[in-house]
Design an enzyme around this catalytic site. Structure first.
Site, PDB file in Angstrom:
ATOM      1  N   ARG A  24      43.500  44.731  48.626  1.00 29.21           N
ATOM      2  CA  ARG A  24      43.812  44.875  47.189  1.00 29.21           C
ATOM      3  C   ARG A  24      42.385  44.751  46.734  1.00 29.21           C
ATOM      4  O   ARG A  24      41.189  44.225  47.141  1.00 29.21           O
ATOM      5  CB  ARG A  24      44.607  43.871  46.557  1.00 29.21           C
ATOM      6  CG  ARG A  24      46.090  43.572  46.886  1.00 29.21           C
ATOM      7  CD  ARG A  24      46.700  42.672  46.180  1.00 29.21           C
ATOM      8  NE  ARG A  24      48.165  42.620  46.516  1.00 29.21           N
ATOM      9  CZ  ARG A  24      49.040  41.555  45.891  1.00 29.21           C
ATOM     10  NH1 ARG A  24      48.607  40.703  45.155  1.00 29.21           N
ATOM     11  NH2 ARG A  24      50.153  41.600  46.295  1.00 29.21           N
ATOM     12  N   ASP A  26      40.249  45.007  42.594  1.00 25.68           N
ATOM     13  CA  ASP A  26      40.448  44.518  41.119  1.00 25.68           C
ATOM     14  C   ASP A  26      40.352  45.713  40.459  1.00 25.68           C
ATOM     15  O   ASP A  26      40.051  46.767  40.803  1.00 25.68           O
ATOM     16  CB  ASP A  26      39.393  43.275  40.664  1.00 25.68           C
ATOM     17  CG  ASP A  26      39.725  41.970  41.478  1.00 25.68           C
ATOM     18  OD1 ASP A  26      40.665  41.753  41.733  1.00 25.68           O
ATOM     19  OD2 ASP A  26      38.499  41.416  41.600  1.00 25.68           O
ATOM     20  N   ARG A 171      32.056  39.464  44.672  1.00 22.67           N
ATOM     21  CA  ARG A 171      31.303  39.627  43.156  1.00 22.67           C
ATOM     22  C   ARG A 171      30.670  38.059  42.783  1.00 22.67           C
ATOM     23  O   ARG A 171      29.808  37.969  42.226  1.00 22.67           O
ATOM     24  CB  ARG A 171      32.536  40.006  42.103  1.00 22.67           C
ATOM     25  CG  ARG A 171      32.811  41.067  42.272  1.00 22.67           C
ATOM     26  CD  ARG A 171      34.225  41.698  41.520  1.00 22.67           C
ATOM     27  NE  ARG A 171      33.859  41.374  40.182  1.00 22.67           N
ATOM     28  CZ  ARG A 171      34.760  41.182  39.187  1.00 22.67           C
ATOM     29  NH1 ARG A 171      36.234  41.599  39.628  1.00 22.67           N
ATOM     30  NH2 ARG A 171      34.584  41.282  37.954  1.00 22.67           N
TER      31      ARG A 171
END
Length: 235
Positions: A24, A26, A171
């Site tokens: 997945r 974001d 991140r």
């Protein structure tokens, strides 16, 4: 993205199609080598699964290739590693053309210090310090196989490969590496954060706009095509 590709595939197959993706991303994160699989008993030429599907997709989504795989293949669970690239535009004024495609950092970054600090993350470790509070993984142990920080002109690249990633892990690592690159923190800080296992001690999460899912990596015998970093817009 997934729902749009499912809709396009369903149109070509003339039956509902459910996709299973390698990973997945974001909202705001990009993918250049996402892998997905689906099951169908419909027979279509390979061209239909690529060009035909692409005619049904918006301009910012494209299928690059398609191939039949064994029933045992699973886009997520057959992957043995994943690779990301984080792109930072390191200049005093942002680029209008690169808006929402990279992260802008106006303060000069020392990429050599960032690379040196990043090496402390290689290996199997508890990455709780770089894990989002909303992460639903059962544990924080991950194996970082490689991490490199480099520069080309005004672009700073962070390339990282691991067996798997936690929510916001790349991140969060990037946010702390930027602090090292700006000389707000010493090189040893990343190792200290790793040992502390405390997310509140690390830097803020870097923006989604600079992150690219590059590859899901599979055993060689599966012959799954890979994206080469020199194929990307920023090399």
């Amino acid at each position: 993205m997934q729902s749009q590709v499912e809709k396009a595939l369903s149109s070509i197959a003339n039956q509902p199609i459910d996709l299973h993706c390698a990973g997945r991303t974001d909202t705001g994160v990009h993918a250049v080598g996402q892998i997905a699989h689906f099951e169908t008993d419909v027979t279509r030429p390979g061209k239909a699964w690529v060009q035909g599907v692409n005619t049904q997709l918006p301009g910012d989504i494209r299928v690059r290739w398609a191939k039949p795989v064994d029933d045992e293949f699973h886009a997520r669970f057959s992957a043995i590693a994943r690779q990301y690239r984080y792109v930072i535009y390191n200049r005093d004024v942002h680029s209008a053309v690169l808006h929402n495609r990279v992260t802008w950092e106006p303060h000069y970054l020392d990429e050599k210090l960032m690379h040196q600090a990043a090496q402390s993350l290689i290996g199997e470790n508890d990455f709780s310090a770089f894990r989002a509070s909303a992460c639903q993984a059962s544990h924080a142990n991950r194996e970082v196989q490689s991490i490199d920080v480099s520069r080309k002109g005004d672009m700073v690249f962070i390339d990282i490969q691991a067996n798997a990633f936690l929510h916001h892990m790349v991140r969060n690592i990037t946010g702390s590496l930027i602090s090292v690159g700006k000389k707000q923190q010493p090189v040893e800080w990343l190792a200290d954060l790793l040992k502390a296992r405390d997310r509140t001690q690390a830097a803020a999460t870097a923006p989604a706009s600079g992150l690219y899912f590059v590859n899901a990596i599979y055993p060689d015998e599966l012959a799954i095509p890979q994206v080469q970093l020199n194929e990307m817009l920023w090399q």
